[in-house]
Design a protein around this motif. Structure first.
Motif, PDB file in Angstrom:
ATOM      1  N   SER A   1       0.830  -1.216   0.000  1.00  0.00           N
ATOM      2  CA  SER A   1       0.000   0.000   0.000  1.00  0.00           C
ATOM      3  C   SER A   1       0.862   1.263   0.000  1.00  0.00           C
ATOM      4  CB  SER A   1      -0.957   0.011   1.191  1.00  0.00           C
ATOM      5  OG  SER A   1      -0.228  -0.024   2.406  1.00  0.00           O
TER       6      SER A   1
ATOM      7  N   THR B   1       4.419   0.819   7.206  1.00  0.00           N
ATOM      8  CA  THR B   1       2.996   0.751   6.907  1.00  0.00           C
ATOM      9  C   THR B   1       2.350   2.143   6.954  1.00  0.00           C
ATOM     10  OG1 THR B   1       0.913  -0.278   7.594  1.00  0.00           O
ATOM     11  CG2 THR B   1       2.461   0.267   9.335  1.00  0.00           C
TER      12      THR B   1
ATOM     13  N   THR C   1      -0.761   2.303   8.225  1.00  0.00           N
ATOM     14  CA  THR C   1      -1.686   2.141   9.338  1.00  0.00           C
ATOM     15  C   THR C   1      -0.953   2.267  10.667  1.00  0.00           C
ATOM     16  OG1 THR C   1      -2.905   0.570   7.976  1.00  0.00           O
ATOM     17  CG2 THR C   1      -3.452   0.634  10.312  1.00  0.00           C
ATOM     18  N   LYS C   2      -1.442   3.154  11.516  1.00  0.00           N
ATOM     19  CA  LYS C   2      -0.824   3.353  12.825  1.00  0.00           C
ATOM     20  C   LYS C   2      -1.061   2.117  13.687  1.00  0.00           C
ATOM     21  CE  LYS C   2      -0.569   6.580  16.643  1.00  0.00           C
ATOM     22  NZ  LYS C   2      -1.023   7.857  17.163  1.00  0.00           N
TER      23      LYS C   2
END
Length: 176
Positions: free
Chosen positions: A71, A102, A104-105
């Motif tokens: 991503s 990433t 996303t946290k």
């Protein structure tokens, strides 16, 4: 107090409150953050105007592409430009190294907020993601820059950070 005096007090308090607000996150990180150690690659030992300091480059700033989620790669290809990523870290032999990048946290675990710039090939032809953490300069005691420069040439400098929720503050450097 009359209206004019209240306005003056208010006008003087607003900038002070803004400055105090800017200190909250760094102070909270120093008090409650988890300690993390990164391997460094120093660049500069001194400056005539600012005294001895070292500009640090971290091994964790050059992450192999295989550790970057698809991503992130797709977003770089589609939109380009710099954007925030989360670099998950694992401790190996006392030093934290990246194991995943990433968008996303993470809910838990050790990670750093970083800004990915681009993916390119390094000197060995491997694809590397270049990520910055805004942890560049560390000021040294006067007349010690040369010693640190020698240690950096040998790859012996480690950086100690305090990290809270991905936000990091450089607190110290030391030799292996």
């Amino acid at each position: 107090m009359n209206k004019r005096a209240k306005q003056l007090v208010f006008a003087c308090c607003v900038p002070v409150l803004i400055l105090l607000g800017m200190c909250v996150k760094p102070l909270y990180t120093l008090l409650t953050g988890e300690e993390m150690i990164l391997q460094t690659k120093p660049l500069d030992p001194s400056d005539v105007f600012r005294g001895d300091y070292v500009t640090l480059k971290y091994e964790a700033e050059e992450v192999p592409k295989k550790l970057v989620e698809q991503s992130v790669v797709t977003r770089l290809q589609d939109r380009g430009g710099e954007f925030e990523v989360y670099v998950l870290m694992e401790k190996k032999n006392g030093v934290h190294t990246p194991f995943k990048v990433t968008l996303t946290k993470p809910d838990k675990g050790e990670f750093l907020n970083g800004t990915i710039s681009y993916i390119d090939k390094d000197n060995q032809g491997q694809e590397i993601a270049f990520i910055s953490y805004d942890l560049d300069n560390y000021y040294l005691e006067d007349n010690t820059g040369t010693e640190w420069e020698k240690a950096s040439a040998k790859g012996e400098i480690l950086a100690k950070l305090k990290v809270n929720n991905g936000y990091a503050i450089l607190t110290d450097i030391f030799t292996k």
